[in-house]
Design an enzyme around this catalytic site. Structure first.
Site, PDB file in Angstrom:
ATOM      1  N   TRP A  82     -14.024  60.951   1.100  1.00  0.00           N
ATOM      2  CA  TRP A  82     -12.984  59.926   1.009  1.00  0.00           C
ATOM      3  C   TRP A  82     -12.907  59.345  -0.404  1.00  0.00           C
ATOM      4  CZ3 TRP A  82      -9.981  60.279   4.988  1.00  0.00           C
ATOM      5  CH2 TRP A  82     -10.496  60.573   6.256  1.00  0.00           C
ATOM      6  N   ASN A 137       4.673  50.924  17.062  1.00  0.00           N
ATOM      7  CA  ASN A 137       3.675  51.980  17.188  1.00  0.00           C
ATOM      8  C   ASN A 137       4.005  53.207  16.339  1.00  0.00           C
ATOM      9  OD1 ASN A 137       1.256  53.122  18.610  1.00  0.00           O
ATOM     10  ND2 ASN A 137       2.772  54.645  19.227  1.00  0.00           N
TER      11      ASN A 137
END
Length: 479
Positions: free
Chosen positions: A309, A344
């Site tokens: 990451w 959403n």
């Protein structure tokens, strides 16, 4: 004998994420028992601080205030305490001579803590009585044929749908008898759950009515006016076609059983089935959490433990503040800050952008959502972020990388959602509203947009970022 009552005759109803009177099995059974009742809420702390995010604490204040008023009308007070329930519950039980604590079941680590608390209470001669209240079906009831938890949603949903309908909702209790010698609780105002300097909750106040009444009204309005278009409109953030029930479900101001039966009564066919399947996703997330309590911290798929990451603080701040240069992403992040909520579909877009365009760990995004969402939920938040990242159960494949321009054009075709939350782009024609950096200079000038000044240029080139992400994901060790 004290005051004519036997030792252990009173009962404590310990409320947590079930702040309602109707369809509350713990409260219902305590009332049926005929025992005098003390209703208790404990603000649980981790390291001396509440374990909820700032937006959730705002909601909690108003939900507790509403619940306290409703209980007073039935003859009892809501007793508020702050601290470790393993200490508070035995103290309270001793003070009011309670022999039982009624509460509704929790899951994951919270459920394991409840088992430890039950042992502590048992040592004090007090029984902890648990009820199923906040899921459609408990995790141990829905297992595969081999007796293992489901890892894929579709067979989970088929199994759940094949079950008998959930039990009927329980009525709210009538008059309640207060426990004698009930200890005085703390004042809600002394908990300082509301923001003051600055007061950033104006948008939350405009958007929401916390409490059981607010949940019932939101469900009623959804069923009457929006359910009929749910299957088609649920992915359109420019429309008001979703239920907005998630924070009420999270705080237990309304139960999934109540929602299920309301939908089942009023809808048949595609719209009703689609909404019920989305309600079942909530159950699926809690089943995952109960079987994998570290779902919020550890990759469900351990392959992702090796992923490199990035730690780009500048890009992360642009994402948090809605200044990435991608209008649909920025609109979602600004809606989140203003309302404590996000559509959403847009959650999926902004999640994919953080993880796969900016290459930032999904746990960083989950932590930001935990602090800013009024529906911040330990199961849904963790399971959904892992789904987007590709590291979770039934996850989106790692190569599914949402294109923020195409997603915006597909789900906000007129640009109305972007215009609402990114007003500096409001005068752009719909052709350019989702990709202002491609607009001709004269179009930008007429719309009053100066890239790099009134609105940022993209923090990354999506096509380049996509190729980078694919290359890194393909280097992960094979399962």
């Amino acid at each position: 004998m004290t005051g004519g009552r036997r030792e252990g005759e009173a009962a404590i109803v310990w409320l947590r994420d079930d702040l309602r009177l109707a369809d509350n099995p713990a409260l219902h059974e305590a009332a049926r028992s005929g025992r005098p009742i003390l209703v208790l809420f404990v603000l649980e702390e981790v390291g001396g601080e509440p374990s909820r995010g700032a937006a959730s604490l705002w909601w909690l204040h108003h939900s507790l205030a509403a619940l306290g008023g409703a209980l007073e009308q039935r003859g009892v007070e809501l007793v508020l305490r702050r601290g470790d329930p393993a200490r508070v519950l035995p103290e309270t039980a001793k003070a009011c001579r309670a022999g039982r604590v009624y509460c509704n079941r929790r899951y994951g680590r919270a459920g394991r803590r409840d088992r430890d608390i039950a042992e502590t209470l048992r040592d004090e001669g007090v029984e902890l009585v648990l009820f199923s209240a906040n899921l459609l079906h408990d995790p141990e009831r829905l297992l595969t044929r081999s007796g293992t938890p489901y890892r894929v949603f579709t067979p989970f949903w088929k199994a759940l749908a094949a079950e008998a309908p959930p039990r009927s909702p329980l009525p709210a209790p009538g008059r309640l008898e207060p426990a004698p010698d009930a200890p005085r609780g703390e004042d809600l105002a002394d908990w300082h759950l509301l923001p003051t300097m600055p007061d950033w909750a104006g948008g939350l106040r405009e958007a929401w009515e916390p409490g059981e009444h607010g949940g019932r009204e939101r469900l009623r309005r959804f069923v009457e006016s929006r359910l009929g278009n749910y299957a088609e409109g649920r992915d359109r953030p420019d429309r008001d076609d979703t239920s907005g029930l998630s924070p009420h479900l999270h705080f237990g101001e309304i139960s999934p059983v109540q929602v299920w039966h309301a939908i089942d009564r009023h809808a048949t066919g595609r719209n009703g089935e689609k909404f019920l399947s989305e309600l079942a996703w909530r159950d699926f997330s809690y089943h995952l959490l109960d079987h994998s309590p570290d779902l919020g911290e550890a990759n469900f798929n351990e392959r992702f433990d090796a992923f490199p990451w990035d730690r780009n603080e500048k890009a992360l701040e642009a994402w948090r503040t809605g200044r990435t240069g991608y209008p649909i992403v920025d609109a979602g992040m600004r809606q989140l800050w203003h309302q404590g909520w996000m559509h959403n579909r847009v959650r999926l877009i902004v999640g994919s952008f953080l993880v796969k365009d900016l290459m930032i760990d999904w746990r960083v995004g989950a932590a930001w959502f935990w602090d800013t969402l009024v529906d911040a939920d330990p199961a849904n938040n963790a399971a959904s972020w892992q789904w987007v990242a590709g590291s979770g159960a039934d996850a989106a494949p790692y190569f599914r990388i949402f294109n923020p321009v195409l997603q915006g054009e597909r789900h906000d075709p007129e640009g109305d959602y972007v215009r609402r939350w990114v007003p500096e782009l409001s005068r752009l024609p719909k052709r350019w509203i989702h990709k202002p950096w491609q607009a001709p200079e004269d179009v930008l000038a007429e719309a009053g947009v100066r890239l790099g000044d009134t609105y940022p240029r993209p923090v990354v080139d999506h096509s380049v970022a996509r190729q980078r992400a694919l290359a890194l994901f393909q280097e992960l060790p094979r399962a």
